[in-house]
Scaffold this motif. Structure first.
Motif, PDB file in Angstrom:
ATOM      1  N   ALA A  55       0.920  -1.052   0.063  1.00  0.00           N
ATOM      2  CA  ALA A  55       0.002   0.039   0.047  1.00  0.00           C
ATOM      3  C   ALA A  55       1.176   1.270   0.444  1.00  0.00           C
ATOM      4  CB  ALA A  55      -0.747  -0.334   1.375  1.00  0.00           C
ATOM      5  N   LYS A  56       0.917   2.325  -0.630  1.00  0.00           N
ATOM      6  CA  LYS A  56       1.053   3.315  -0.391  1.00  0.00           C
ATOM      7  C   LYS A  56       0.780   4.359   0.221  1.00  0.00           C
ATOM      8  CE  LYS A  56       1.367   4.496  -5.878  1.00  0.00           C
ATOM      9  NZ  LYS A  56       2.993   4.583  -5.804  1.00  0.00           N
ATOM     10  N   GLU A  57      -0.430   4.379   1.047  1.00  0.00           N
ATOM     11  CA  GLU A  57      -0.029   4.887   2.273  1.00  0.00           C
ATOM     12  C   GLU A  57      -0.840   4.251   3.096  1.00  0.00           C
ATOM     13  OE1 GLU A  57      -0.458   9.580   3.591  1.00  0.00           O
ATOM     14  OE2 GLU A  57      -1.822   9.326   2.161  1.00  0.00           O
ATOM     15  N   LEU A  58      -0.839   4.201   4.843  1.00  0.00           N
ATOM     16  CA  LEU A  58      -1.969   3.487   5.370  1.00  0.00           C
ATOM     17  C   LEU A  58      -1.695   4.765   6.578  1.00  0.00           C
ATOM     18  CD1 LEU A  58      -3.706   1.550   7.182  1.00  0.00           C
ATOM     19  CD2 LEU A  58      -1.218   1.239   7.920  1.00  0.00           C
ATOM     20  N   ILE A  59      -3.731   5.356   6.881  1.00  0.00           N
ATOM     21  CA  ILE A  59      -3.196   6.689   7.746  1.00  0.00           C
ATOM     22  C   ILE A  59      -4.428   5.970   9.029  1.00  0.00           C
ATOM     23  CG2 ILE A  59      -4.646   8.851   7.829  1.00  0.00           C
ATOM     24  CD1 ILE A  59      -4.285   9.380   4.935  1.00  0.00           C
ATOM     25  N   ALA A 195      -9.083  13.451  14.884  1.00  0.00           N
ATOM     26  CA  ALA A 195      -9.391  12.351  13.760  1.00  0.00           C
ATOM     27  C   ALA A 195     -10.013  12.563  12.200  1.00  0.00           C
ATOM     28  CB  ALA A 195      -9.333  11.384  14.217  1.00  0.00           C
ATOM     29  N   PHE A 196     -11.310  13.608  12.905  1.00  0.00           N
ATOM     30  CA  PHE A 196     -11.966  13.729  12.053  1.00  0.00           C
ATOM     31  C   PHE A 196     -11.643  14.949  10.371  1.00  0.00           C
ATOM     32  CE2 PHE A 196     -14.970  12.681  14.851  1.00  0.00           C
ATOM     33  CZ  PHE A 196     -16.189  12.015  14.546  1.00  0.00           C
ATOM     34  N   GLN A 197     -10.970  15.690  11.132  1.00  0.00           N
ATOM     35  CA  GLN A 197     -10.144  16.839  10.346  1.00  0.00           C
ATOM     36  C   GLN A 197      -9.115  16.241   9.649  1.00  0.00           C
ATOM     37  OE1 GLN A 197      -7.749  19.893  12.139  1.00  0.00           O
ATOM     38  NE2 GLN A 197      -6.686  20.711  10.666  1.00  0.00           N
ATOM     39  N   VAL A 198      -8.052  15.148   9.514  1.00  0.00           N
ATOM     40  CA  VAL A 198      -7.226  13.834   9.174  1.00  0.00           C
ATOM     41  C   VAL A 198      -8.012  12.920   7.870  1.00  0.00           C
ATOM     42  CG1 VAL A 198      -5.552  12.963   8.834  1.00  0.00           C
ATOM     43  CG2 VAL A 198      -5.363  14.276  10.677  1.00  0.00           C
ATOM     44  N   LEU A 199      -9.592  13.119   8.614  1.00  0.00           N
ATOM     45  CA  LEU A 199     -10.288  12.357   7.648  1.00  0.00           C
ATOM     46  C   LEU A 199     -11.081  13.054   6.426  1.00  0.00           C
ATOM     47  CD1 LEU A 199     -12.641   9.925  10.386  1.00  0.00           C
ATOM     48  CD2 LEU A 199     -10.496   9.297   7.919  1.00  0.00           C
ATOM     49  N   GLU A 200     -11.266  14.349   6.725  1.00  0.00           N
ATOM     50  CA  GLU A 200     -11.687  15.882   6.188  1.00  0.00           C
ATOM     51  C   GLU A 200     -10.800  16.040   4.496  1.00  0.00           C
ATOM     52  OE1 GLU A 200     -13.547  18.489   7.956  1.00  0.00           O
ATOM     53  OE2 GLU A 200     -14.853  17.236   9.046  1.00  0.00           O
ATOM     54  N   GLU A 201      -9.394  16.025   5.287  1.00  0.00           N
ATOM     55  CA  GLU A 201      -8.214  16.808   4.545  1.00  0.00           C
ATOM     56  C   GLU A 201      -8.080  15.116   3.694  1.00  0.00           C
ATOM     57  OE1 GLU A 201      -5.531  17.520   7.180  1.00  0.00           O
ATOM     58  OE2 GLU A 201      -6.332  19.065   7.525  1.00  0.00           O
ATOM     59  N   ASN A 202      -8.132  13.550   3.862  1.00  0.00           N
ATOM     60  CA  ASN A 202      -8.157  12.434   3.221  1.00  0.00           C
ATOM     61  C   ASN A 202      -9.638  12.169   2.000  1.00  0.00           C
ATOM     62  OD1 ASN A 202      -4.917  12.208   2.619  1.00  0.00           O
ATOM     63  ND2 ASN A 202      -5.740  12.623   5.188  1.00  0.00           N
ATOM     64  N   LEU A 203     -10.590  13.241   1.959  1.00  0.00           N
ATOM     65  CA  LEU A 203     -11.143  12.005   1.768  1.00  0.00           C
ATOM     66  C   LEU A 203     -11.385  11.550   0.430  1.00  0.00           C
ATOM     67  CD1 LEU A 203     -14.120  14.305   3.127  1.00  0.00           C
ATOM     68  CD2 LEU A 203     -13.935  12.328   3.083  1.00  0.00           C
ATOM     69  N   ASP A 204     -10.356  12.811  -0.515  1.00  0.00           N
ATOM     70  CA  ASP A 204     -10.191  12.652  -1.985  1.00  0.00           C
ATOM     71  C   ASP A 204      -8.997  11.163  -2.681  1.00  0.00           C
ATOM     72  OD1 ASP A 204     -12.791  13.689  -3.159  1.00  0.00           O
ATOM     73  OD2 ASP A 204     -11.137  15.392  -3.040  1.00  0.00           O
ATOM     74  N   GLN A 240     -17.576   7.960   1.885  1.00  0.00           N
ATOM     75  CA  GLN A 240     -17.421   9.352   1.421  1.00  0.00           C
ATOM     76  C   GLN A 240     -15.474   9.279   1.000  1.00  0.00           C
ATOM     77  OE1 GLN A 240     -18.200  14.015   1.496  1.00  0.00           O
ATOM     78  NE2 GLN A 240     -19.294  13.140   3.877  1.00  0.00           N
ATOM     79  N   LEU A 241     -14.711   8.684   1.764  1.00  0.00           N
ATOM     80  CA  LEU A 241     -13.493   8.120   1.278  1.00  0.00           C
ATOM     81  C   LEU A 241     -13.614   7.380   0.052  1.00  0.00           C
ATOM     82  CD1 LEU A 241     -12.690   6.907   4.584  1.00  0.00           C
ATOM     83  CD2 LEU A 241     -11.260   9.227   3.855  1.00  0.00           C
TER      84      LEU A 241
END
Length: 297
Positions: A55-59, A195-204, A240-241
């Protein structure tokens, strides 16, 4: 629209599944973490390997004890890892281990004279720097009942075999685990934040795998300082992810309803609590092509 599992299908998925023996999973984290996911690691491995490539990235937005992030780093299942934690005490530990005085913390634990008087003095010291907060967090995690850091928890009295507060204090093991993280910490970025901010910033972020393990609706209040989260909003964001995700929860009617409301797929998986009580948890994911027969007995 993503395929929705019905209540009937959900029940069918739990038949014959085996409970994982956590002793079979490498212990990477310095935390004795309530609600930790060591038992889920074999399933996480399947999920991370679903595309047959790293995987390129795990959050991990609710990092906690960090076992998923650490396993992915050590076992080379992700190129880059982002750990996020809001709790200031837990965040201090990861800040020190990943970005600060890693060796200082390891040696402090190893050489510490564990007595009730010393613990009391350490915890009551008002002048703490970041590394002191990290040490006190590990200390509390190891000498408090169940490793619980939330208000209301207190020191172990009898412990195993009458060892009292030393029951879960393994200084050499803790030192070795912390020092071992030096070998993989270049892969890991730590965010002390929401966590919510990080998720919002990474939706796309289509390249990311999101392992989302929030405070659960029932046990969260007893176990965690920041237990009160907006579960409805978390489901909305997860749905939405653009990347791949795994969201874990207790199997409750409330969570099943939220899952169905947001048209998400889910399965149940059995686990055993620290008190050896067997129960089901829910795994929610964008797809289950990776859900292999090895999840069954």
């Amino acid at each position: 629209m993503k395929n929705q599992m019905t209540m009937f299908d959900l029940g069918e998925q739990s038949i014959g599944q085996a409970i994982i023996n956590v002793a079979s999973v490498p212990q990477r984290s310095p935390f004795r973490y309530p609600g930790g996911k060591t038992w889920l690691i074999p399933t996480v491995r399947q999920w991370l390997k679903q595309e047959n490539k790293i995987a390129k990235e795990l959050i991990e937005p609710f990092a906690g004890g960090g076992i998923v992030s650490l396993t992915a780093a050590f076992e080379k299942m992700a190129e880059q890892i982002i750990m996020v934690e809001k709790d200031e005490e837990i965040a201090a530990v990861w800040e020190v281990i990943l970005n600060g005085k890693n060796k200082w913390l390891a040696e402090k634990i190893y050489s510490y004279d564990l007595t009730h008087a010393n613990v009391k003095a350490e915890l009551e010291n008002p002048n703490k720097e970041l590394q002191d907060i990290a040490f006190c967090t590990i200390l509390k995690n190891r000498v408090f009942h169940g490793g619980i850091l939330a208000k209301g928890s207190g020191m172990i009295k009898n412990g195993e075999n009458g060892k009292g507060i030393a029951s879960r204090w393994y200084p050499k093991t803790l030192r070795d685990r912390i020092l071992a993280i030096n070998y993989v910490k270049d892969k890991i970025s730590f965010i002390s934040g929401d966590a919510f901010q990080v998720l919002e910033e990474n939706l796309d972020n289509k390249n990311a795998y999101f392992f989302i393990d929030p405070p659960y609706t029932i046990a969260g209040k007893r176990l965690y300082t920041h237990f009160d989260i907006d579960h409805e909003n978390l489901f909305q964001l997860t749905a939405q992810l653009k990347g791949k995700f795994m969201l874990t929860y207790d199997d409750t009617p409330e969570i099943r309803q939220l899952t169905e409301k947001h048209n998400l797929q889910y399965r149940t998986i059995p686990m055993k609590t620290t008190l050896h009580f067997e129960k089901n948890e829910i795994i929610i994911s964008d797809n289950f092509s990776w859900w292999a027969d090895s999840n069954s007995r």
